[in-house]
Write a protein that holds these residues in place. Structure first.
Motif, PDB file in Angstrom:
ATOM      1  N   UNK A 228      19.746  -2.672  69.974  1.00 14.90           N
ATOM      2  CA  UNK A 228      20.589  -3.859  70.643  1.00 14.90           C
ATOM      3  C   UNK A 228      20.618  -4.731  69.665  1.00 14.90           C
ATOM      4  N   UNK A 229      19.540  -4.986  68.642  1.00 12.74           N
ATOM      5  CA  UNK A 229      19.517  -6.025  67.576  1.00 12.74           C
ATOM      6  C   UNK A 229      20.609  -5.452  66.582  1.00 12.74           C
TER       7      UNK A 229
ATOM      8  N   UNK B  88      25.838  -5.872  64.153  1.00 11.10           N
ATOM      9  CA  UNK B  88      27.359  -5.099  63.851  1.00 11.10           C
ATOM     10  C   UNK B  88      28.418  -6.190  64.588  1.00 11.10           C
ATOM     11  N   UNK B  89      28.188  -6.543  65.399  1.00 12.01           N
ATOM     12  CA  UNK B  89      29.216  -7.480  66.099  1.00 12.01           C
ATOM     13  C   UNK B  89      29.633  -8.564  65.298  1.00 12.01           C
ATOM     14  N   UNK B  90      28.604  -9.243  64.772  1.00 11.17           N
ATOM     15  CA  UNK B  90      28.833 -10.338  64.036  1.00 11.17           C
ATOM     16  C   UNK B  90      29.468  -9.965  62.724  1.00 11.17           C
ATOM     17  N   UNK B  91      29.077  -9.011  62.172  1.00  6.28           N
ATOM     18  CA  UNK B  91      29.701  -8.639  60.987  1.00  6.28           C
ATOM     19  C   UNK B  91      31.174  -8.154  61.216  1.00  6.28           C
ATOM     20  N   UNK B  92      31.413  -7.362  62.219  1.00  5.86           N
ATOM     21  CA  UNK B  92      32.873  -6.747  62.511  1.00  5.86           C
ATOM     22  C   UNK B  92      33.639  -7.995  62.832  1.00  5.86           C
ATOM     23  N   UNK B  93      33.433  -9.123  63.566  1.00  4.59           N
ATOM     24  CA  UNK B  93      33.910 -10.458  63.857  1.00  4.59           C
ATOM     25  C   UNK B  93      34.065 -11.060  62.686  1.00  4.59           C
ATOM     26  N   UNK B  94      33.465 -11.321  61.650  1.00  2.00           N
ATOM     27  CA  UNK B  94      33.401 -12.262  60.609  1.00  2.00           C
ATOM     28  C   UNK B  94      33.961 -11.412  59.280  1.00  2.00           C
ATOM     29  N   UNK B  95      33.808 -10.241  59.332  1.00  2.00           N
ATOM     30  CA  UNK B  95      34.342  -9.525  58.128  1.00  2.00           C
ATOM     31  C   UNK B  95      35.583  -8.706  58.099  1.00  2.00           C
TER      32      UNK B  95
END
Length: 179
Positions: free
Chosen positions: A80-81, A86-93
């Motif tokens: 889950x971590x 991964x969600x933050x990287x996808x959203x911001x990159x």
């Protein structure tokens, strides 16, 4: 369930047919591709998000994850971590690049009917998972009994921080290699 999905398909097919009657022929080809591939880029965020999650989480992964945890222990729960990172990287990159370029990816929402069908199927799946969780918890004797059985059976594990890459699961393997 199948009937609901069929009705959704017919509804959006009819709605698209009515739009096509009103459009001019010269812009038709470009707008048809845009409607087909990305839902006209006018879909709301919730159904598209649910559709993306539904395409990412399958019945096989639901069954496989629970089996993995039962057989090999709770180390896999720490994925889950990795998913959050991964969600933050996808959203911001990645997503800003795709949005700015106005290009499509294989995971963009798709047809409106497909997106809304995914929403309904995800809702049914979530309700079924909740029903099993509630019924199972009730049958065993409640959350306290489940926790007690896991403690007695030595089933709860702290994150394994061993850097050995040959281990089945460690926090490093899950964070770097799992998502």
């Amino acid at each position: 369930m199948l009937l609901i999905c069929i009705v959704i398909g017919i509804f959006f097919g009819y709605q698209d047919h009515q739009k096509q009657k009103q459009r001019r022929k010269d812009t038709r080809r470009e707008s048809e591709a845009l409607d087909y591939l990305v839902g006209g880029r006018k879909m709301q965020i919730f159904p598209v998000s649910v559709s993306l999650v539904a395409s990412w989480i399958s019945g096989i992964s639901l069954l496989g994850t629970s089996t993995e945890i039962y057989v090999y222990g709770t180390q896999y729960c720490y994925i889950v971590f990795a998913v959050i990172i991964m969600g933050f990287v996808m959203h911001h990159v990645f997503l800003p690049v795709f949005h700015e370029l106005q290009i499509t990816s294989a995971y963009e929402g798709g047809l409106k009917a497909v997106v809304w069908t995914d929403v309904i199927q995800s809702g049914v799946t979530l309700l079924a998972l909740l029903a099993v969780l509630i019924k199972g918890t009730y049958d065993v004797g409640g959350p306290a009994e489940i926790l007690q059985r896991n403690i007695v059976g030595d089933r709860l594990e702290a994150p394994n921080v061993d850097p050995d890459p040959t281990l089945r699961h460690s926090i490093w393997i899950i964070l770097i290699g799992a998502p």
